[in-house]
Design an enzyme around this catalytic site. Structure first.
Site, short mmCIF file in Angstrom:
data_model
loop_
_atom_site.label_atom_id
_atom_site.label_comp_id
_atom_site.label_asym_id
_atom_site.label_seq_id
_atom_site.Cartn_x
_atom_site.Cartn_y
_atom_site.Cartn_z
N ASP A 127 63.34 -3.55 -5.49
CA ASP A 127 63.39 -4.29 -4.24
C ASP A 127 61.97 -4.50 -3.71
O ASP A 127 61.27 -3.54 -3.43
CB ASP A 127 64.25 -3.57 -3.21
CG ASP A 127 64.60 -4.48 -2.05
OD1 ASP A 127 64.61 -5.72 -2.24
OD2 ASP A 127 64.86 -3.97 -0.95
N HIS A 134 58.98 -10.38 8.32
CA HIS A 134 59.74 -9.14 8.33
C HIS A 134 58.80 -7.93 8.27
O HIS A 134 58.93 -6.99 9.07
CB HIS A 134 60.73 -9.10 7.16
CG HIS A 134 61.43 -7.78 6.99
ND1 HIS A 134 62.44 -7.37 7.83
CD2 HIS A 134 61.23 -6.77 6.10
CE1 HIS A 134 62.84 -6.16 7.45
NE2 HIS A 134 62.13 -5.77 6.41
N GLU A 200 69.90 -6.52 5.25
CA GLU A 200 68.65 -7.22 4.98
C GLU A 200 69.00 -8.50 4.24
O GLU A 200 69.62 -8.47 3.17
CB GLU A 200 67.68 -6.35 4.16
CG GLU A 200 67.14 -5.20 4.99
CD GLU A 200 65.93 -4.50 4.41
OE1 GLU A 200 65.78 -4.50 3.17
OE2 GLU A 200 65.13 -3.96 5.20
N GLU A 202 68.29 -11.14 1.90
CA GLU A 202 67.35 -11.28 0.78
C GLU A 202 67.93 -12.21 -0.28
O GLU A 202 69.11 -12.54 -0.27
CB GLU A 202 67.09 -9.91 0.11
CG GLU A 202 66.51 -8.87 1.04
CD GLU A 202 65.95 -7.66 0.31
OE1 GLU A 202 65.45 -7.82 -0.83
OE2 GLU A 202 66.00 -6.56 0.88
N ASP A 234 70.67 -6.11 1.27
CA ASP A 234 70.22 -4.75 1.01
C ASP A 234 70.56 -3.89 2.23
O ASP A 234 69.76 -3.75 3.14
CB ASP A 234 68.71 -4.80 0.75
CG ASP A 234 68.13 -3.44 0.44
OD1 ASP A 234 68.86 -2.58 -0.07
OD2 ASP A 234 66.92 -3.24 0.72
N ARG A 238 68.62 2.56 8.98
CA ARG A 238 67.28 2.59 9.59
C ARG A 238 66.86 3.97 10.09
O ARG A 238 65.68 4.32 10.04
CB ARG A 238 67.22 1.61 10.76
CG ARG A 238 67.51 0.18 10.40
CD ARG A 238 66.53 -0.33 9.38
NE ARG A 238 66.80 -1.73 9.05
CZ ARG A 238 66.21 -2.37 8.04
NH1 ARG A 238 65.35 -1.74 7.26
NH2 ARG A 238 66.50 -3.62 7.80
N GLN A 241 65.94 5.97 7.09
CA GLN A 241 64.69 5.40 6.57
C GLN A 241 63.48 5.87 7.37
O GLN A 241 62.46 6.26 6.80
CB GLN A 241 64.79 3.87 6.63
CG GLN A 241 63.60 3.13 6.04
CD GLN A 241 63.77 1.60 6.13
OE1 GLN A 241 64.82 1.11 6.54
NE2 GLN A 241 62.75 0.86 5.74
N LYS A 254 68.43 3.23 1.39
CA LYS A 254 68.73 1.96 0.72
C LYS A 254 69.70 2.14 -0.44
O LYS A 254 69.90 1.21 -1.21
CB LYS A 254 67.43 1.35 0.18
CG LYS A 254 66.34 1.21 1.20
CD LYS A 254 66.56 0.01 2.09
CE LYS A 254 65.33 -0.24 2.95
NZ LYS A 254 65.39 -1.54 3.59
N THR A 258 74.08 -2.31 -2.20
CA THR A 258 73.41 -3.60 -2.06
C THR A 258 74.41 -4.63 -2.57
O THR A 258 74.89 -4.52 -3.69
CB THR A 258 72.10 -3.64 -2.88
OG1 THR A 258 71.19 -2.70 -2.31
CG2 THR A 258 71.47 -5.02 -2.86
N GLU A 365 65.24 -6.21 13.48
CA GLU A 365 64.32 -7.16 14.10
C GLU A 365 65.01 -7.93 15.23
O GLU A 365 64.41 -8.18 16.27
CB GLU A 365 63.82 -8.16 13.06
CG GLU A 365 62.98 -7.56 11.95
CD GLU A 365 62.82 -8.53 10.80
OE1 GLU A 365 63.64 -8.47 9.86
OE2 GLU A 365 61.89 -9.36 10.86
CA CA Z 1 65.09 -4.61 1.11
#
Ligand code: CA
Length: 423
Positions: A127, A134, A200, A202, A234, A238, A241, A254, A258, A365
């Site tokens: 990834d 971002h 996420e 992506e 993904d 948080r 993380q 993560k 996914t 975000e």
């Molecule tokens: Ca990611």
């Protein structure tokens, strides 16, 4: 290139995600039967394992589709990819003989009646983190505005090695994980369900040709190795993380799941939408220079449907062309160490956000770390994902009288288990 007309009528609408110009590859089943490889055309699927199709697709041995994945086909290389696509466009095109149409019409399956499966066997997963907006937003929240972009960021596409075992197909439910947490206010870490579960937005790049260990590839060679693309969500914890990521990057945050969209949209279908990466702040080293446009103009959208809700709210809209590094650059960089890439390798692009608030590809975000909850159409507020929310990523390219769609990338988040160690 205008819309290419098919005898499958539903493929000729300007809004159909799957016109003859697209022809994405997936794996489907009907009525609980064994999954098999198929091609989307309009609202139907052409079963490429059927004897009727096999007779028309000369040069492709039946054994290529013996397994319900596209890996064996990918391995055959770009000449075969091109020839197969030409065959499909011929036999599904409007000028095909009535005889062929009648034979193939019998092996078309409606998408509405099909269950989609993983379209390929993911052999490895990396990834990347190539969305500048971002990376800037997250860096600002985690480390402050002056340290937002790490010093290496504008010079190389940074990434972590993920878990191939965590990749699931659209529609798979995702269970809110437990993990080790230590919010800034807590003195000691504790084990609890994730409170800041996130998406996420992506893109996934599928490597269709292998590279040799010890032999780095150029950006052009990397682009030639790419088979196609899927949407990729993904899922990210948080709070897990924020505590675990220093200094080796995300790990358990993560690894829950996914999700990818079910149809592989080929590089060939995306050719008309090629566009360049943005202007460089620093000149990139020669091995990362692009010989031509390597990104694509693809509109992206995220929607959220609360439990029991009847209308999903669009929470973000952006474009694939916001990425700072292309998939070809990522792949070339990946081989600089001598690392071999394999058929069925999956690369995540990194979260794709744009410059404006409504362009942000994660809830982290959108709610600015939970400090600025945003409103759904129902009036409900969100900072992070709540139990039983359904998140959907979608994408399309606007062609000349046609659309290239990807098929939605959907996941519903189930409540955490009472105690994951109690079985
Ligand atoms: Ca990611």
């Amino acid at each position: 290139m205008p819309l290419l007309k098919s005898w499958v009528e539903s493929a000729n609408s300007a809004q159909s995600p799957f016109p003859l110009n697209n022809l994405p590859y997936g794996v489907f089943s009907t009525n609980g039967q064994i999954p098999r490889c198929g091609v989307a055309i309009g609202d139907m699927i052409l079963d490429v394992t059927s004897p009727e199709f096999q007779k028309l697709a000369s040069g492709i041995s039946n054994s290529v589709f013996a397994e319900p994945t596209w890996n064996a086909f990918m391995k055959l290389g770009s000449k075969t990819w091109d020839a197969f696509r030409t065959t499909l466009q011929d036999i599904l095109g409007e000028s095909t003989s009535a005889d062929v149409q009648a034979k193939l019409a019998d092996v078309l399956v409606s998408q509405a009646s099909a269950t989609m499966h993983m379209p390929f066997d993911v052999v490895e997963y990396t990834d990347f983190y190539s969305g500048r907006h971002h990376a800037t937003n997250v860096g600002t929240m985690f480390r402050g505005a002056e340290n937002a972009l790490p010093p290496n960021w504008l010079h190389l596409p940074i990434a972590y090695n993920g878990r191939a075992s965590s990749i699931v197909v659209s529609g798979t439910e995702v269970r809110r994980p437990w993990g080790q947490l230590k919010p800034p206010t807590a003195e000691t870490p504790f084990f609890a369900p994730c409170k800041r579960f996130d998406i996420e937005l992506e893109f996934g790049t599928i490597v269709g040709q292998a590279s040799t260990m010890g032999e780095p590839v150029s950006v052009q060679e990397a682009d030639d190795m790419i088979f196609g693309y899927v949407l990729l969500n993904d899922w990210s914890a948080r709070d897990i993380q924020a505590w675990e990521y220093q200094p080796l990057g995300p790990f358990q945050a993560k690894a829950t799941a996914t999700t990818i969209s079910p149809w592989i949209v080929t590089k060939a279908a995306l050719e008309p939408f090629r566009t360049s990466t943005p202007e460089r702040e620093f000149l990139l080293l020669a091995y990362l220079e692009e010989p031509g446009p390597m990104l694509y103009d693809i509109d992206l959208e995220v929607s959220l449907l609360p439990d029991g809700g009847n209308k999903a709210s669009t929470i973000a809209q952006t474009n694939y062309n916001e990425l700072y590094y292309s998939a070809a650059q990522q792949l070339a960089h990946h081989t600089t160490s001598g690392c071999a890439m394999r058929v069925g390798d999956l690369l995540g692009s990194g979260t794709i956000s744009g410059p404006e608030k409504n362009n942000r590809g994660s809830l982290l975000e959108l709610s600015w770390g939970g400090k600025e909850p945003f409103k759904l159409e129902s009036g409900e507020e969100r900072s992070f994902i709540e139990d039983n929310d359904t998140l959907t990523l979608s994408a399309h390219c606007a062609g000349d009288g046609y659309t290239i769609g990807f098929g939605d990338c959907v996941g519903k988040v189930l409540p955490a288990l009472d105690d994951p160690y109690k079985r």
